[in-house]
Design a protein around this motif. Structure first.
Motif: not given
Lengths: 72, 249
Positions: B171-174, B191-200, B205-208, B239-241
C-alpha cells in the motif's frame, strides 16, 4: 534570562559533531573535556543566541539534547 | 519555559551502543516518539533484526521479539494474523532485509500483510566489519571489495523500493533519509504514515531510510552526511513510490 535553552546531556553525548554542523546559529562546539565514555561532548557557547529550533535534537543520534522554548 | 524536545518515553534509559554519528539512533528515536504520539506503545510489538541494531529490544520501551536473521516479516505475519489488534513493526537493516531475508520481505509485500517495515539502508554490513552488502553502490569500497565494487564480479546493487514497487500488494512505499534535520522530519512523517496505514488496517507499508555508517564508510559523521546528499541519494532516489490510500480518495 535567555528566551530559549538547550541542554547537553554530557554523559549521553558521543561527540559525533553533527549538531555542531547543523546548528543554524553556530553556537555549539565540541568541548575539550572528556565525558564518562571518553568522548568530547558538545557544549553550548552562547545560550543567548539559541533560537530553540531543535535541529541539534533532530540530528542527534543519542538523543543527548534537551530543548526548552519560551512560552508564547 | 516549556520543554519541547527531550528523550521520548518510547526509549528506555539504556544508552545506545552505536558508533558516534550512526543513523540508527535517529531512527530509533523517531519510532519511539511516534509510539508515544500515536498512543500505541502499550499494544506495539517490534521485531528486532540481526545486525548492529540486534539489541533494539533493549532500547525500545515496548514489547520486542528478536527472530532469526532476515525472518522478521515472517514472524510479523504470524503475530499480526494471530493478534490483529496489535501494532507490529519490523525494523530491519540492509543485510537482514535485502540479503538473507529477501524471500520473506518480497512475499510479505506480495500478500499485503498488515504491518509496517522500517528498512535501514546504510549500503554496508555494519556489525560484521564493513563487508559488501546487496545495497553497496558500484565502485564503493568495502572490506571485501577493497578496489571498489566491480559490478561484473560482485553483481549490481538491489534497489528494494523499486523491486517491491513492481508488486501489486504493498500500500505504501517511501524512501527517505536521516542525513539532515529536514530529512529527519520527512522521515518521521513517512513512518507516521506507515503506522497510520497499519492502524487503519489498510495493509503493507515499507519505509526505506538511508542512514549513515561513518565507521565502516571510513568517514567522519559530517562527511557521511554529505556523502548521502551527494552520492548515495543519487543512486537511491529519495521519493514516495506509492501511496494507494491517496489514490482511493
Amino acid at each position: 534570562m535567555p528566551k530559549n535553552r538547550t541542554e547537553v546531556l554530557v554523559d549521553v553525548c558521543k561527540g559525533c559533531g553533527l549538531c555542531v554542523e547543523f546548528c543554524p546559529k553556530k553556537i555549539i562546539r565540541l568541548s575539550d573535556d572528556i565525558n564518562s565514555s571518553g568522548y568530547h561532548p558538545a557544549e553550548i557557547i552562547d545560550q543567548e543566541k539559541c533560537i530553540g529550533c531543535g535541529f541539534c535534537y533532530l540530528i542527534c543520534p543519542e538523543p543527548a539534547m534537551v530543548i526548552y522554548r519560551e512560552e508564547r | 519555559m516549556r520543554k519541547v524536545y527531550h528523550r521520548p518515553e518510547g526509549l528506555t534509559d539504556t544508552l545506545m551502543r552505536y558508533c558516534p554519528g550512526c543513523g540508527h539512533g535517529i531512527i530509533h528515536r523517531i519510532i519511539a516518539e511516534l509510539l508515544v504520539e500515536l498512543n500505541i506503545r502499550e499494544r506495539t510489538v517490534g521485531i528486532a533484526p540481526v545486525g548492529c541494531s540486534v539489541f533494539a529490544d533493549e532500547y525500545f520501551n515496548c514489547d520486542m521479539i528478536q527472530p532469526a536473521h532476515g525472518r522478521g516479516p515472517a514472524v510479523a505475519t504470524g503475530l499480526k494474523r494471530a493478534n490483529p489488534d496489535l501494532i507490529v513493526f519490523s525494523y530491519q537493516g540492509d543485510g537482514d532485509l535485502a540479503a538473507i531475508g529477501t524471500a520473506e520481505i518480497v512475499h510479505a509485500a506480495a500478500r499485503n500483510e498488515n504491518f509496517t517495515v522500517i528498512f535501514v539502508n546504510n549500503a554496508i554490513y555494519g556489525m560484521t566489519g564493513g563487508q559488501l552488502a546487496p545495497t553497496t553502490l558500484p565502485n564503493m569500497v568495502s572490506t571485501t571489495t577493497p578496489r571498489g565494487r566491480n559490478t561484473k564480479l560482485a553483481g549490481n546493487p538491489i534497489r528494494v523500493c523499486e523491486l517491491l514497487n513492481s508488486l501489486d500488494g504493498p500500500v505504501y512505499i517511501n524512501r527517505t533519509s536521516v542525513h539532515t534535520p529536514q530529512w529527519v522530519l520527512k522521515t518521521k512523517k513517512a513512518i507516521k504514515r506507515g503506522f497510520e496505514i497499519q492502524m487503519a488496517k489498510k495493509g503493507f507499508a515499507l519505509i526505506e531510510v538511508l542512514s549513515m555508517c561513518p565507521t565502516n564508510w571510513r568517514m567522519s559523521p559530517i562527511e557521511s552526511s554529505r556523502w548521502i546528499e551527494e552520492v548515495m541519494s543519487k543512486y537511491y532516489e529519495l521519493k514516495l513510490f506509492r501511496d494507494l490510500t491517496k489514490e482511493e480518495k
